[in-house]
Design a protein around this motif. Structure first.
Motif, PDB file in Angstrom:
ATOM      1  N   ASN B   7       0.629  -1.279  -0.109  1.00 32.00           N
ATOM      2  CA  ASN B   7      -0.110  -0.104  -0.056  1.00 32.00           C
ATOM      3  C   ASN B   7       0.752   1.239   0.053  1.00 32.00           C
ATOM      4  O   ASN B   7       1.066   1.749  -0.991  1.00 32.00           O
ATOM      5  CB  ASN B   7      -1.046   0.022   1.353  1.00 32.00           C
ATOM      6  N   VAL B   8       1.022   1.892   1.238  1.00 31.07           N
ATOM      7  CA  VAL B   8       1.471   3.217   1.162  1.00 31.07           C
ATOM      8  C   VAL B   8       2.297   3.713   0.128  1.00 31.07           C
ATOM      9  O   VAL B   8       2.230   4.656  -0.631  1.00 31.07           O
ATOM     10  CB  VAL B   8       1.890   3.784   2.701  1.00 31.07           C
ATOM     11  N   THR B  11       1.417   3.800  -3.344  1.00 33.24           N
ATOM     12  CA  THR B  11       0.377   4.863  -3.766  1.00 33.24           C
ATOM     13  C   THR B  11       1.084   5.636  -4.673  1.00 33.24           C
ATOM     14  O   THR B  11       1.934   6.222  -4.484  1.00 33.24           O
ATOM     15  CB  THR B  11       0.144   5.751  -2.530  1.00 33.24           C
ATOM     16  N   ASP B  12       0.507   5.714  -5.821  1.00 29.42           N
ATOM     17  CA  ASP B  12       1.036   6.518  -7.144  1.00 29.42           C
ATOM     18  C   ASP B  12       1.323   8.075  -6.794  1.00 29.42           C
ATOM     19  O   ASP B  12       0.692   8.883  -6.538  1.00 29.42           O
ATOM     20  CB  ASP B  12       0.160   6.239  -8.197  1.00 29.42           C
ATOM     21  N   ARG B  17      -3.923  12.494  -7.424  1.00 31.14           N
ATOM     22  CA  ARG B  17      -4.281  12.077  -5.944  1.00 31.14           C
ATOM     23  C   ARG B  17      -3.130  11.716  -5.025  1.00 31.14           C
ATOM     24  O   ARG B  17      -2.977  11.840  -3.751  1.00 31.14           O
ATOM     25  CB  ARG B  17      -5.190  10.488  -6.074  1.00 31.14           C
ATOM     26  N   ARG B  56     -10.241  15.035  -2.009  1.00 35.79           N
ATOM     27  CA  ARG B  56     -10.929  14.111  -1.188  1.00 35.79           C
ATOM     28  C   ARG B  56     -10.396  12.738  -0.982  1.00 35.79           C
ATOM     29  O   ARG B  56     -10.363  12.164   0.415  1.00 35.79           O
ATOM     30  CB  ARG B  56     -12.283  13.819  -1.711  1.00 35.79           C
ATOM     31  N   GLU B  57      -9.998  11.985  -1.796  1.00 37.97           N
ATOM     32  CA  GLU B  57      -9.438  10.694  -1.994  1.00 37.97           C
ATOM     33  C   GLU B  57      -8.105  10.727  -1.252  1.00 37.97           C
ATOM     34  O   GLU B  57      -8.037   9.756  -0.168  1.00 37.97           O
ATOM     35  CB  GLU B  57      -9.207  10.308  -3.324  1.00 37.97           C
ATOM     36  N   ARG B  60      -9.108  10.754   2.702  1.00 40.17           N
ATOM     37  CA  ARG B  60      -9.634   9.353   3.069  1.00 40.17           C
ATOM     38  C   ARG B  60      -8.646   8.416   3.361  1.00 40.17           C
ATOM     39  O   ARG B  60      -8.743   7.593   4.357  1.00 40.17           O
ATOM     40  CB  ARG B  60     -10.665   8.973   1.996  1.00 40.17           C
ATOM     41  N   GLN B  61      -7.395   8.572   2.550  1.00 37.44           N
ATOM     42  CA  GLN B  61      -6.166   7.543   2.631  1.00 37.44           C
ATOM     43  C   GLN B  61      -5.629   8.002   3.923  1.00 37.44           C
ATOM     44  O   GLN B  61      -5.278   7.257   4.961  1.00 37.44           O
ATOM     45  CB  GLN B  61      -5.425   7.708   1.818  1.00 37.44           C
ATOM     46  N   GLU B  63      -6.795   9.346   6.663  1.00 34.89           N
ATOM     47  CA  GLU B  63      -7.601   9.027   7.553  1.00 34.89           C
ATOM     48  C   GLU B  63      -7.278   7.932   8.106  1.00 34.89           C
ATOM     49  O   GLU B  63      -7.062   7.566   9.349  1.00 34.89           O
ATOM     50  CB  GLU B  63      -9.209   9.243   7.291  1.00 34.89           C
ATOM     51  N   LEU B  64      -7.076   6.722   7.099  1.00 42.46           N
ATOM     52  CA  LEU B  64      -6.864   5.218   7.429  1.00 42.46           C
ATOM     53  C   LEU B  64      -5.404   5.325   8.097  1.00 42.46           C
ATOM     54  O   LEU B  64      -5.100   4.293   8.733  1.00 42.46           O
ATOM     55  CB  LEU B  64      -7.140   4.555   6.386  1.00 42.46           C
ATOM     56  N   GLU B  65      -4.659   6.208   7.713  1.00 42.09           N
ATOM     57  CA  GLU B  65      -3.047   6.165   8.228  1.00 42.09           C
ATOM     58  C   GLU B  65      -3.066   6.782   9.589  1.00 42.09           C
ATOM     59  O   GLU B  65      -2.244   6.859  10.229  1.00 42.09           O
ATOM     60  CB  GLU B  65      -2.240   7.118   7.035  1.00 42.09           C
ATOM     61  N   THR B  69      -8.480  13.135  10.750  1.00 41.55           N
ATOM     62  CA  THR B  69      -9.619  12.624  11.597  1.00 41.55           C
ATOM     63  C   THR B  69     -10.938  13.308  10.652  1.00 41.55           C
ATOM     64  O   THR B  69     -10.846  14.496  10.848  1.00 41.55           O
ATOM     65  CB  THR B  69      -9.889  13.041  13.066  1.00 41.55           C
ATOM     66  N   ILE B  70     -11.850  12.375  10.184  1.00 37.42           N
ATOM     67  CA  ILE B  70     -12.853  12.942   9.229  1.00 37.42           C
ATOM     68  C   ILE B  70     -14.270  12.847  10.147  1.00 37.42           C
ATOM     69  O   ILE B  70     -14.899  11.764  10.591  1.00 37.42           O
ATOM     70  CB  ILE B  70     -13.064  12.271   7.796  1.00 37.42           C
ATOM     71  N   PRO B  72     -18.098  13.139   9.432  1.00 32.74           N
ATOM     72  CA  PRO B  72     -18.871  12.924   8.261  1.00 32.74           C
ATOM     73  C   PRO B  72     -19.644  14.390   8.234  1.00 32.74           C
ATOM     74  O   PRO B  72     -20.294  14.995   9.420  1.00 32.74           O
ATOM     75  CB  PRO B  72     -19.863  11.961   8.687  1.00 32.74           C
TER      76      PRO B  72
END
Lengths: 235, 235
Positions: B7-8, B11-12, B17, B56-57, B60-61, B63-65, B69-70, B72
């Motif tokens: 993953n990380v 990421t391209d 993005r 936005r994308e 969101r990534q 956030e998972l890292e 913190t998002i 809604p």
DNA sequence: ACGGGTATAATTGTATACAATTATTCAATC
DNA sequence: GATTGAATAATTGTATACAATTATACCCGT
């Protein structure tokens, strides 16, 4: 979940993105999408009745969770998980579950201890009756209570991530009655060490519990499903 | 990175993005955005000259890292990192760096060993001259070589994640000359244990190395910046 | 002056349109 | 028959338009 939790479970289950994310994850873990299978945005968005936007965002999140591999301009694929990956995860978990048990010894509340006792009591019942489904659920609960009780959102998060990650290969664990009985016994020992505030023993027992769980998995034919050839990408 | 990486770093970096993701992460880790600061999609997209979609994308990534913190329908905020978080991460890393060193003992190549020696040689030079910047870079290299040598993409990924995560609070580590010298000495000991194929000693030394690094951080005033009051959300 | 409520603005969430890239088809050539 | 290459189709990447939600400002009554 604690107020400090930073991500996965916080992901809004009620936004479309959250729904797609959780449903895709569930489907992957349940085996609906096979390893290396391509996940086409359009197909998923049509199936779930949403546009591509939330699907794309969900896929990017799943990538960071390690369940999906995205190749730029090409596609999203279900990440392959090799036998060695599973082996490594269990070795890592063995250490971290030990740490978790040690910390839980320091911070567990009376109420959490009572919940542990109840879970173990029920487990003993269902193990004697060989109820695989209930045992899986109770096993999850046992560990979740400990994750909560260790009082560390960082550790809790790590362990939950790993736990999710190996769900794909854990299905058969409790169909083996001999292991079920042993596993519940080990749970009880861990709980007793925690109740007696013996952190070092709790740590050792929890580490051993993981190693045993993994050894049992190997016996039950993990290798049949996951060949461990290391290939992780399509073509 | 190994071919198996999931993953990380995959990421391209060349997609919009990916650019936004890496730049935002860099900015957060470098302290450009303060804790709990709101990250408005429009502001970021204008600043980087892209539309909101890749922003936005990327958010969101992140956030998972765990860096963002998002909430809604409300916004994205730089995740707060408490003193306890850092403490917990170092405790976890202490175990995993130990495991990494043990596994590296089994799998390290001759070439990797030579790279380790070179890094340590250079470190000794720069430590004597008190070159903080070079020491930070060499410390990263030392650990990266071990992560690579442990031959486990799962463990490598975990350790790299943690390493990134604490970058925010590690800035001052090598400005303390006494610690620099000790740290390099510890690196040399770890390397020698690995060279002599003494996995258990390598494990113990690596674990101790992490504990020392953390203890030193505390002395150098981590508490001034991170008060550990646990507040993690705005308002 | 203060509090409450409504209109307005700002921001995020989702859908869609279009651009860029990659995959596929199929005919021309050897 | 196999191979190459151009045309076409399919898919992902990005931008923009619009909807839903949340924040702000302002008016009004007391």
């Amino acid at each position: 979940m604690s107020q400090y939790d930073i991500n996965v479970e916080n992901t809004d289950r009620y936004s479309l993105r959250g729904k797609v994310f959780h449903r895709l994850r569930e489907d992957i873990l349940a085996g609906k999408y096979k390893e290396h299978e391509e996940l086409r945005e359009m197909a998923i968005s049509e199936e779930m009745g949403v546009s591509r936007t939330p699907v794309r965002e969900a896929l990017r999140q799943l990538e960071l969770e390690g369940l999906v591999t995205i190749i730029p301009n090409k596609g999203a694929y279900v990440t392959g998980i090799t036998r060695k990956d599973v082996e490594d995860i269990y070795a890592i978990r063995a250490l971290l579950e030990g740490l978790c048990a040690k910390w839980a010894t320091l911070h567990i509340s009376q109420q959490q201890l009572e919940r542990l006792e109840e879970v173990i009591f029920l487990s003993e019942f269902h193990a004697s009756k060989n109820h695989a489904k209930q045992l899986t659920e109770l096993d999850d609960q046992f560990h979740d209570i400990l994750y909560e009780a260790c009082n560390s959102k960082m550790l809790e998060h790590q362990l939950k991530d790993f736990h999710e990650y190996v769900r794909r290969v854990r299905k058969t664990t409790f169909s083996d009655n001999t292991r079920s009985l042993e596993s519940v016994k080990e749970h009880r020992q861990i709980m007793e060490a925690i109740r007696e505030k013996d952190g070092d023993r709790a740590e050792q027992l929890a580490t051993l519990h993981m190693k045993n769980a993994y050894a049992n998995m190997l016996l039950n034919g993990l290798s049949k499903t996951y060949d461990g050839n290391g290939s992780d990408m399509p073509k």
